[in-house]
Write a protein that holds these residues in place. Structure first.
Motif, PDB file in Angstrom:
ATOM      1  N   UNK A  71      41.861  66.979  57.205  1.00 42.23           N
ATOM      2  CA  UNK A  71      43.051  66.678  58.005  1.00 42.23           C
ATOM      3  C   UNK A  71      43.554  67.952  58.689  1.00 42.23           C
TER       4      UNK A  71
ATOM      5  N   UNK B 283      54.779  67.898  61.101  1.00 42.23           N
ATOM      6  CA  UNK B 283      53.402  67.937  61.570  1.00 42.23           C
ATOM      7  C   UNK B 283      53.151  66.787  62.536  1.00 42.23           C
ATOM      8  N   UNK B 284      53.702  65.628  62.185  1.00 43.38           N
ATOM      9  CA  UNK B 284      53.569  64.449  63.050  1.00 43.38           C
ATOM     10  C   UNK B 284      54.172  64.741  64.424  1.00 43.38           C
TER      11      UNK B 284
ATOM     12  N   UNK C   8      52.175  67.118  66.517  1.00 41.28           N
ATOM     13  CA  UNK C   8      51.061  66.416  67.173  1.00 41.28           C
ATOM     14  C   UNK C   8      51.557  65.630  68.382  1.00 41.28           C
ATOM     15  N   UNK C   9      52.630  64.864  68.166  1.00 44.32           N
ATOM     16  CA  UNK C   9      53.135  64.020  69.245  1.00 44.32           C
ATOM     17  C   UNK C   9      53.544  64.867  70.444  1.00 44.32           C
TER      18      UNK C   9
ATOM     19  N   UNK D 262      55.129  76.597  55.426  1.00 43.49           N
ATOM     20  CA  UNK D 262      55.923  77.398  54.499  1.00 43.49           C
ATOM     21  C   UNK D 262      57.398  77.407  54.868  1.00 43.49           C
TER      22      UNK D 262
ATOM     23  N   UNK E 285      50.475  66.558  72.170  1.00 43.46           N
ATOM     24  CA  UNK E 285      49.631  65.602  72.896  1.00 43.46           C
ATOM     25  C   UNK E 285      50.381  64.976  74.055  1.00 43.46           C
TER      26      UNK E 285
ATOM     27  N   UNK F  29      41.436  68.775  61.580  1.00 41.19           N
ATOM     28  CA  UNK F  29      41.682  67.832  62.672  1.00 41.19           C
ATOM     29  C   UNK F  29      42.960  68.196  63.420  1.00 41.19           C
ATOM     30  N   UNK F  30      44.042  68.370  62.661  1.00 44.99           N
ATOM     31  CA  UNK F  30      45.322  68.633  63.306  1.00 44.99           C
ATOM     32  C   UNK F  30      45.257  69.936  64.105  1.00 44.99           C
TER      33      UNK F  30
ATOM     34  N   UNK G  43      60.358  64.901  53.849  1.00 42.47           N
ATOM     35  CA  UNK G  43      59.978  64.393  55.154  1.00 42.47           C
ATOM     36  C   UNK G  43      59.363  65.500  56.009  1.00 42.47           C
TER      37      UNK G  43
ATOM     38  N   UNK H  84      56.519  66.498  56.237  1.00 41.88           N
ATOM     39  CA  UNK H  84      55.248  66.132  56.857  1.00 41.88           C
ATOM     40  C   UNK H  84      55.483  65.532  58.245  1.00 41.88           C
ATOM     41  N   UNK H  85      56.696  65.020  58.461  1.00 45.41           N
ATOM     42  CA  UNK H  85      57.003  64.477  59.791  1.00 45.41           C
ATOM     43  C   UNK H  85      56.973  65.576  60.851  1.00 45.41           C
TER      44      UNK H  85
ATOM     45  N   UNK I  23      43.173  69.432  67.229  1.00 40.44           N
ATOM     46  CA  UNK I  23      43.831  68.537  68.190  1.00 40.44           C
ATOM     47  C   UNK I  23      44.967  69.290  68.877  1.00 40.44           C
TER      48      UNK I  23
END
Lengths: 349, 344, 474
Positions: free
Chosen positions: A282, A329-330, A333-334, A311, A337, A285-286, A324, A326-327, A289
């Motif tokens: 993962x 990272x989301x 990405x958003x 960190x 992209x 990939x991230x 949250x 991890x959001x 991307x």
């Protein structure tokens, strides 16, 4: 459909990223600036903590970069998305651990841990790196060579291999995380940061050396020249009489080697853990991307972004929402992209 | 060529046979084999929908399935999750579908700008991030997953009346299947396929490519969401493990076994997968290494027949037809063009 | 990836045949095993048959096993099997097929005091730490394989899911494997689900008192992975420490799956007396390495206490002198020499000599305890399980003999037994205190009405210390 020529991602962009300042990039920069201001306010409150976690993030980024650079190298040249890259990372650590255990031959009744010397660290490292590199070449030759160009099928084949490798690792490698012993494990006094662990500093250093070496290989050697040319136009390179298959083998060798190296370093700094394959797939990939597939600079920038987000969010997010994190990272990405569909340093096909 | 009418008859026959299966098999088989296969098949259908009509392989579908399941779990009375709403199950399921489609549209608008293998990577990243979110945000995923999610009353008890949920799943699967077949012939569906075959031309013709693709992704999210809702109705529990990377890959495997470019293959693949998963461990050679065995089956399929089982069926059928009409004039296949995902 | 690639035609056909072959072999394999299994299949295949089976003299006893062979706990598969079969050898007179390999199973298991055979289902349930996998495996064993006594599962989330499932299968008797979530028995309360091994919170019993009374801590910070098991263990520590008057000033929960704890370590406050550390199996090694790298090799002693992760012999072996002197809670005493312990170790050695080293492994012990309870329960009803409720109340009354002495269950069908406060030394884990008769409620602090242990619960409240707290002093 995307045509074969003009590959989206390219290793060569490592040499001269041409970041065009579009409206979208500007937007991204503003977001980045806001984040920096926010962190800056926190940093002013406790400079030592800030310096420590920044260094934590950067050394983590070093590890991420080594893994992701191998992934992006293979992808950039061959358009193979190696879904078994995380498995290579995991196996790298396992092999080094097993070799080192054989070398140190620890007394099972002894309470004190065996202490590695430079030799008993480097030999497992080298054995493991080259085993993984050869495994990579083997997989490339047996499973991927004959279906060149069928990207999806190649990705599926590597996925299937990663399932098998993961299950066999569970069956054969012990239950809990293991540590690869390093010659020196202590902390040293750094300005501002205070006491800081040496292994992480070494990790950061190795990552920088790997990065510089890759740039030199790509820009100065004949291999690198062919890689750059192959990224741009594979047919043409073949037509010019270059044996592109040999270059492919070389690229897979190098990419897998880097995954193996990262696995050993990760095993020394953190631990060897049989569930790391998915995590590092993962991460690779991230990073590619975000950074742009095939771009070394992109891999470096992506790794630093991800490492720092990791960190900082551990420490600076309010307790109620650390989960949250991890959001972030989301959203990274958003955002990336949305403004640059092919990643920060990627080029459209 | 098998006539269209015959196809319909065969299809209706299959559905009728499927509908009476609960009378033939035990409760366990009905629930754990047949219903499970229908639900996984529905999730796989959302993947195949995008693959066959859009030329995209999405690994975010199971994540969306999880979004729907967790939304239901958080909105209704259950053990774990938010626990503050205690909503009616039907309303909660409807809202879950809305949320799933919205999340799907968000992912779709980002991912729809990419092609082929990039799309695969981006959707995998999104799928794993959704799983990580539910794994880490225990406010949403409860203490040990969300358990004892209430079911709609008409379904009775999952234990005593497994055939009810089975029939509901069967009906929804049939509707979705027919819906996808219908969709493929609507102007919108044709435009979507046109984009798959030649994006620049469609763009030149004035189609809003990104919009069409995003909406199609939203439709796929809706199908995945339906599967996710049915899953919690059936299983009455969901945990982050449900949408972990392993299951994501096994869902892809279902789609591959069934043939990535045939909608009906979704259920064929799911049934084969569920039976393998249930039976493999009884094979002495396999024992507890079921994942290895499944991985090898998966590997063999992608190595030997990328068209999956439906591809095998088709190649056998076309071979048989060719041997009958030696002229070879008959075009093989029924016109569902298999897109080449490869770049060249 | 063009499916119309013709040269794959014959290969595809071959593949199809292979798949059909595998499926057929798998189905055939189970049908042709033994007549007994076939009968069980038929019985399970037709619910009506199960109902009418009551007309037959007695219901056949089929025992099933559910553990993890994949996922993070996959490597403990053999240990859990060894615990299961050791109990069958010791209490049901069975004989191991292959003493070197627990997987091979046993033969000749019978209800104690009778000639009634206990049929052992060898299509083991194999989960991967995921609740829904455990659930589907439990359903397969119960509904397809006809198991009516199920031993398992292994981990917390799985346990909650299986206990919930147990409610829908009142005729089947479930005994936990080694899953430790408090909720499984405290909240779910399935009348046919038993746990003859203490829960995760009970494994830290005595630690809070040790910190307050012996080490003199008044303030502490807890650090644990953000999921149910560490919540449960931390709950035990917090509840006891606070009941004596201690203050927990912060609870830090690194997200599950974290491998880089360095930033959390940087954030730890300096002005507290100590830390309760409960980061998971993998995390323990990583956390301790990263902590000692910054703070020095002997930095944990007196400053850090741990739960079951640190007292795990495998972890101690991995961390060696770095964790020397660390005090931790443990459900098993690895250094015991009393009669209970030697009897227990001898039983393992007699059945599976290679597994004797796993005696202090809770995975083995958990399955051992629960399987033993099932066998003794069978003995109490003379092997007649036609009346499931009678069988279950017989189980609720048994007292099993374990390595830590007798264990019984309380009204929630959860174990009441000893726990240990141990200190890591070069001999492994040395027992400092034995905490007798630890029950799930911690002297009333936990009940069905208290909130689930989570990031903020239980609250830090003084008063009502558990009964054992007073006995742990300098």
């Amino acid at each position: 459909m995307a045509s074969g020529s003009g590959l989206t991602a390219e290793v060569a962009s490592a040499l001269g990223p041409r970041a065009r300042l579009s409206g979208g990039t500007l937007f991204l920069l503003i977001i980045l600036l806001l984040a920096i201001v926010g962190i800056g306010i926190q940093a002013a409150a406790d400079a030592t903590l800030f310096a420590q976690i920044t260094l934590n993030g950067l050394s983590l980024a070093g590890l991420y970069f080594i893994v992701a650079s191998g992934f992006t190298l293979i992808f950039g040249l061959m358009r193979v998305v190696n879904m078994a890259h995380g498995s290579f990372y995991m196996l790298g650590g396992i092999i080094a651990y097993l070799v080192q255990e054989r070398m140190l031959n620890p007394d099972p009744t002894s309470f004190d841990l065996p202490q590695a010397t430079l030799t008993s660290f480097l030999i497992p490292l080298i054995v493991s790196m080259f085993s993984i590199a050869l495994l990579g070449v083997l997989i490339q030759q047996v499973f991927l060579r004959w279906n060149q160009g069928q990207e999806l099928r190649q990705a599926l084949i590597t996925i299937a291999l990663s399932i098998i490798i993961a299950d066999q690792a569970v069956a054969r490698f012990g239950g809990i995380a293991k540590e690869i012993s390093v010659p020196v494990r202590k902390s040293i006094q750094l300005p501002i940061v205070g006491m800081y662990g040496t292994t992480r500093l070494v990790l950061l250093l190795v990552a920088i050396v790997v990065g510089v070496a890759l740039v030199l290989i790509i820009s100065r050697t004949r291999f690198g020249m062919i890689v750059r040319a192959g990224v741009d136009d594979r047919q043409m390179v073949t037509a010019l009489g270059v044996n592109i298959q040999k270059v492919f083998v070389g690229a897979f060798f190098l990419g897998a080697l880097l995954a193996g190296l990262a696995g050993v370093l990760g095993g020394a700094v953190n631990s060897v853990n049989k569930s790391d394959d998915g995590k590092f797939l993962l991460i690779s990939l991230v990073i590619v991307i975000v950074g742009g597939m095939g771009s070394l600079t992109g891999a470096a920038v992506g790794a630093v972004l991800l490492g720092l987000i990791d960190s900082y969010s551990d420490v600076y997010l309010p307790d109620a929402i650390t989960n949250y994190g991890v959001l972030l990272t989301f959203f990274l990405l958003v955002f990336v992209l949305a403004v640059r569909p092919y990643g920060l340093f990627g080029r459209p096909g | 060529m098998i006539s269209a009418r015959l196809h319909w008859l065969i299809g209706i026959g299959i559905v009728i046979v499927a509908a009476v299966l609960p009378f033939v098999f035990s409760n366990f088989t009905t629930s754990q084999i047949l219903t499970r296969a229908l639900i996984l098949g529905l999730a796989a259908a959302s993947l195949i929908f995008l693959a066959s009509l859009g030329g995209w392989v999405s690994l975010a579908q199971l994540g969306l399935y999880g979004v729907a399941g967790f939304t239901v779990g958080n909105l209704v009375q259950a053990d774990g999750g938010a626990k503050v709403f205690a909503m009616d199950i039907w309303l909660a399921s409807l809202l879950a579908l809305v949320v799933t489609v919205l999340v799907g549209l968000l992912i779709g608008v980002i991912a729809s700008r990419s092609e082929g293998i990039y799309f695969l990577m981006i959707t995998l990243a999104f799928g794993v991030i959704i799983k990580l979110l539910f794994e880490k945000a225990t406010d949403l995923s409860g203490f040990g997953g969300i358990n004892q999610i209430i079911q709609p009353a008409v379904l009775g008890s999952a234990q005593l009346d497994p055939e009810r949920i089975y029939w509901v799943c069967l009906a929804i699967c049939v509707l979705v299947y027919l819906g996808i077949r219908y969709f493929a012939h609507t102007p919108f569906g044709l435009a979507f396929q046109g984009i798959r075959d030649n994006t620049p031309r469609m763009r030149a013709l004035g189609y809003n490519v990104t919009l069409i693709r995003t909406v199609a992704f939203g439709i796929a999210a809706f199908i995945a969401g339906l599967a996710g809702v049915l899953n919690v109705w059936w299983n009455t529990q969901i945990s982050p493990g449900t949408i972990d990377i392993g299951p994501v890959i096994f869902l892809l495997m279902i789609a591959i076994i069934g043939g990535l470019y045939r909608i009906e293959g979704a259920w064929v693949g799911a049934l084969i997968y569920v039976i393998l998963d249930n039976r493999l461990r009884s094979v002495d050679l396999v024992g507890e290494r079921v994942a290895t065995a499944l991985g090898i089956v998966f590997l063999l399929i992608v190595l030997l027949s990328p068209g999956g089982v439906m591809g095998i069926y088709k190649s056998l059928a076309s071979r048989w037809r060719r041997s009958r009409s030696e002229s070879g004039a008959a075009r093989d296949g029924d016109g569902t063009a298999a897109p080449t995902v490869a770049g060249d | 990836m063009n499916i119309r690639n013709k040269r794959w035609g014959w290969l595809s056909a071959t593949l199809l045949i292979i798949i059909i072959g595998i499926v057929a072999a798998a189905c055939g394999g189970s049908d042709s095993s033994s007549a007994d299994t076939a009968a069980a299949d038929t019985a399970a295949a037709d619910t009506a048959a199960v109902e009418t089976a009551a007309a037959a003299p007695e219901k056949k006893i089929v025992m099933g096993f559910l553990s993890n062979c994949e996922g993070p706990f996959g490597p403990f598969w053999d240990a859990t099997l060894a615990g299961y079969y050791t109990a069958l050898v010791q209490f049901a007179g069975a004989t191991p097929v292959d003493p070197a390999d627990p997987k091979a199973g046993v033969t000749g298991a019978m209800v104690p005091g009778t000639e009634i055979p206990i049929e052992i289902n060898t299509d083991y349930g194999c989960s991967d730490d995921k609740a829904d996998k455990a659930l589907s495996e439990a359903k397969r064993l119960v509904e397809q394989e006809g198991v009516n006594i199920l031993i398992g599962p292994l981990s917390g989330d799985e346990g909650i899911a299986v206990a919930n499932y147990a409610k829908t299968q009142p005729d089947v008797t479930f005994l936990n494997g080694i899953s430790g979530a408090q909720d499984t028995t405290l909240k779910v309360q399935a009348p046919n689900f038993f746990r003859f091994f203490t829960d995760g919170a009970q494994w830290t019993a005595g630690l809070g008192a040790y910190a307050y009374n012996v080490l003199g801590w008044r303030t502490a910070v807890t650090i644990g992975d953000d999921y149910s098991f560490p919540y449960t263990q931390t709950a035990g520590f917090v509840s006891e420490f606070c009941s004596l008057g201690g203050k927990v000033t912060d609870r830090i929960w690194p997200a599950l799956g974290e491998t880089d704890y360095s930033s959390y370590i940087a954030k730890l406050p300096n002005d507290v007396d100590g830390f309760f550390l409960d980061v998971g199996g993998t995390g323990t090694v990583q956390f301790v390495n990263q902590y000692t790298e910054v703070n020095g090799n002997d930095s944990l002693q007196g400053k850090v206490m741990g739960g079951a992760f640190i007292s795990n012999p495998a972890i101690i072996k991995e961390l060696g002198s770095k964790v020397e002197g660390v005090v931790a809670g443990s459900a098993l005493p690895s250094d015991a020499t009393d009669a209970n312990w030697t009897t227990y170790v001898d039983a393992i050695t007699a059945a599976f000599p290679d597994q004797a080293g796993n005696a202090a492994n809770i995975f083995l012990a958990g399955y051992y305890n629960n399987t033993q309870a099932a066998i003794l329960g069978l003995g109490a009803v003379g092997g007649n399980i036609d009346d499931a409720a009678a069988f279950q109340s017989a189980i609720a009354g048994v007292e099993i003999s374990t390595g830590v002495g007798p264990v019984t269950v309380d009204g929630n069908r959860n174990a009441v037994g000893a726990n240990y406060v141990v200190q890591v030394s070069d001999k492994g884990a040395t027992t400092l205190f034995t905490v007798p008769d630890v029950d799930q409620s911690f002297g009333g602090a936990f009940s069905a009405d208290t909130p689930n242990p989570d990031r903020d619960n239980p609250k830090c409240v003084a008063g009502n210390p558990p009964p054992w707290a007073a006995s742990i002093t300098k």
